[in-house]
Design a protein around this motif. Structure first.
Motif, mmCIF file in Angstrom:
data_model
loop_
_atom_site.group_PDB
_atom_site.id
_atom_site.type_symbol
_atom_site.label_atom_id
_atom_site.label_comp_id
_atom_site.label_asym_id
_atom_site.label_seq_id
_atom_site.Cartn_x
_atom_site.Cartn_y
_atom_site.Cartn_z
ATOM 1 N N SER A 184 -11.535 -3.545 22.723
ATOM 2 C CA SER A 184 -12.542 -3.227 23.733
ATOM 3 C C SER A 184 -13.772 -2.569 23.106
ATOM 4 O O SER A 184 -14.754 -2.309 23.795
ATOM 5 N N ALA A 185 -13.735 -2.303 21.798
ATOM 6 C CA ALA A 185 -14.881 -1.675 21.134
ATOM 7 C C ALA A 185 -16.073 -2.623 21.029
ATOM 8 O O ALA A 185 -17.185 -2.197 20.741
ATOM 9 N N VAL A 186 -15.825 -3.914 21.247
ATOM 10 C CA VAL A 186 -16.905 -4.897 21.162
ATOM 11 C C VAL A 186 -16.911 -5.715 22.466
ATOM 12 O O VAL A 186 -15.859 -5.989 23.025
ATOM 13 N N THR A 187 -18.094 -6.083 22.920
ATOM 14 C CA THR A 187 -18.173 -6.931 24.119
ATOM 15 C C THR A 187 -18.596 -8.343 23.713
ATOM 16 O O THR A 187 -19.194 -8.538 22.653
ATOM 17 N N PRO A 188 -18.291 -9.330 24.566
ATOM 18 C CA PRO A 188 -18.728 -10.690 24.272
ATOM 19 C C PRO A 188 -20.246 -10.781 24.069
ATOM 20 O O PRO A 188 -20.709 -11.525 23.196
ATOM 21 N N GLU A 189 -21.003 -10.021 24.846
ATOM 22 C CA GLU A 189 -22.468 -10.058 24.711
ATOM 23 C C GLU A 189 -22.896 -9.579 23.317
ATOM 24 O O GLU A 189 -23.787 -10.163 22.700
ATOM 25 N N GLN A 190 -22.252 -8.523 22.847
ATOM 26 C CA GLN A 190 -22.592 -8.006 21.506
ATOM 27 C C GLN A 190 -22.259 -9.021 20.426
ATOM 28 O O GLN A 190 -23.016 -9.205 19.470
ATOM 29 N N MET A 191 -21.107 -9.694 20.584
ATOM 30 C CA MET A 191 -20.720 -10.708 19.589
ATOM 31 C C MET A 191 -21.712 -11.862 19.581
ATOM 32 O O MET A 191 -22.084 -12.380 18.534
ATOM 33 N N LYS A 192 -22.127 -12.232 20.781
ATOM 34 C CA LYS A 192 -23.065 -13.340 20.908
ATOM 35 C C LYS A 192 -24.380 -12.996 20.199
ATOM 36 O O LYS A 192 -24.925 -13.807 19.436
ATOM 37 N N ALA A 193 -24.845 -11.785 20.443
ATOM 38 C CA ALA A 193 -26.104 -11.348 19.827
ATOM 39 C C ALA A 193 -25.973 -11.342 18.300
ATOM 40 O O ALA A 193 -26.876 -11.785 17.578
#
Lengths: 87, 266
Positions: B95-104
């Motif tokens: 949960s430390a990373v979100t899909p939006e952050q990975m996408k960026a």
């Protein structure tokens, strides 16, 4: 037919890979039929949208469910009708 | 603009990390600039498979939380030109990373790299969703076993739902001897069930374990191994080349012919 499948047909034995394939086929019918409530809700909304062209649907009393049978799956939709439109 | 490829499987232990590492090295050996991202937060392993575990300073979570720039976290693999690893955090959870952050992050890296390979965690929860968020292409690894194929089928459905279409299949740890005996599903059996395209078949090969022991992917360490050759073929197919599939029938395989030529029997 390979020699192996020929021998199997005589002895009534089944290769373990065929057992695996058959079991997979069956389990996947079930897996693929297990859909989320959100997915069914989407189908329900779309169904209502289409049918509403012809009749007024009572959304409260409309149900869309998925059944699993032995080797297949059935989508069952019960749409309660309020009024049929004159087209 | 580089391509972001996620390596996924659903089931654990089928060879995702090994595959990501080998494809990364293989692409780098062909002159491509490659970033490997370990998306398995909390259970990172791509670092040890690559032999880079002692060089980690920053990780994926440090990057997305802004403690460092992506350039600082990317470890350059000195053995190859243009191969970099972004390790997962070990002391955090998914949960430390979100899909939006990975996408960026994937978008940012795709400006500089030809290929970004994302090593996906097992499972279908947030770790999976993070790993596929920035991907434009998916490779699914499975083994010829009921459990692995079943999970691959589930993953195919989830990728479709996420509009990551046309995933390609890698069948790992195939044992031609068992297929011959009728004790292992063959390539056609698996393709018939999953109904997706095949991009490669890796034979079961003890050299994979040896190369992992040494922290050097088999594609570079043991070029003539059956698995190394199979990985090289996949690399070429990833790049769009059409490469014929190896026939793993014992007597016909290149590997065995080579062994025979060298008088090693087989």
């Amino acid at each position: 037919m390979s020699l192996r499948t020929f021998l199997n047909s005589i002895t009534g034995k089944q290769d373990s890979k065929d057992v695996a394939k058959e079991r997979l086929r069956l389990v996947l019918v079930h897996d693929r039929a297990s859909v989320s409530p959100e997915f069914l809700e989407k189908i329900k909304e779309d169904l209502i949208k289409v049918i509403s062209k012809y009749m007024e649907i009572d959304e409260e009393n409309t149900k869309v469910i998925m059944h699993r049978m032995d080797e297949s799956a059935v989508l069952e939709a019960n749409l309660a009708i309020k009024e049929i439109r004159r087209v | 603009m580089g391509e972001v490829i996620v390596v996924t499987s659903g089931k654990g232990g089928v060879g995702k990390t090994t595959t990501a590492a080998n494809l990364g090295v293989g692409l780098a050996l062909l002159g491509k600039k490659v970033a490997l991202i370990d998306a398995d937060i909390g259970l990172r392993n791509l670092d040890v498979v690559m032999g880079l575990e002692n060089r980690i300073v920053y990780d994926l979570v440090d990057v997305v939380e802004g403690r460092c720039r992506s350039k600082q976290a990317l470890i350059r693999d000195k053995r190859y030109d243009n191969l970099f690893l972004l390790p997962a955090a070990q002391t955090r959870d998914k949960s430390a990373v979100t899909p939006e952050q990975m996408k960026a992050l994937c978008t940012e890296l795709s400006e500089e790299f030809d290929f970004i390979l994302v090593d996906c965690p097992a499972g279908i929860e947030q770790g999976f969703r993070n790993a596929i968020a920035g991907a434009t292409r998916a490779l699914i690894v499975t083994t010829p076993e009921v459990s692995a194929v079943r999970d691959a089928d589930r993953i195919i459905g989830l990728l479709e739902a996420a509009e990551l279409n046309s995933p390609q299949l890698i069948i790992n740890r195939l044992r031609p001897d068992m297929v011959k005996r009728g004790d292992m599903m063959d390539i056609d059996d698996i393709l018939e069930i999953l109904a997706i395209g095949l991009i490669g078949v890796i034979p079961d090969d003890e050299r994979i374990i040896i190369s992992t022991n040494r922290g050097e992917p088999v594609i570079a360490l043991d070029k003539d191994s059956a698995s190394g050759q199979a990985y090289r073929n996949i690399v070429r197919r990833v790049m769009g080349e059409s490469v014929p599939f190896i026939d793993f029938d014992e007597n016909k395989s290149v590997f065995n012919r080579l062994k025979k030529m060298m008088g090693l029997g087989g």
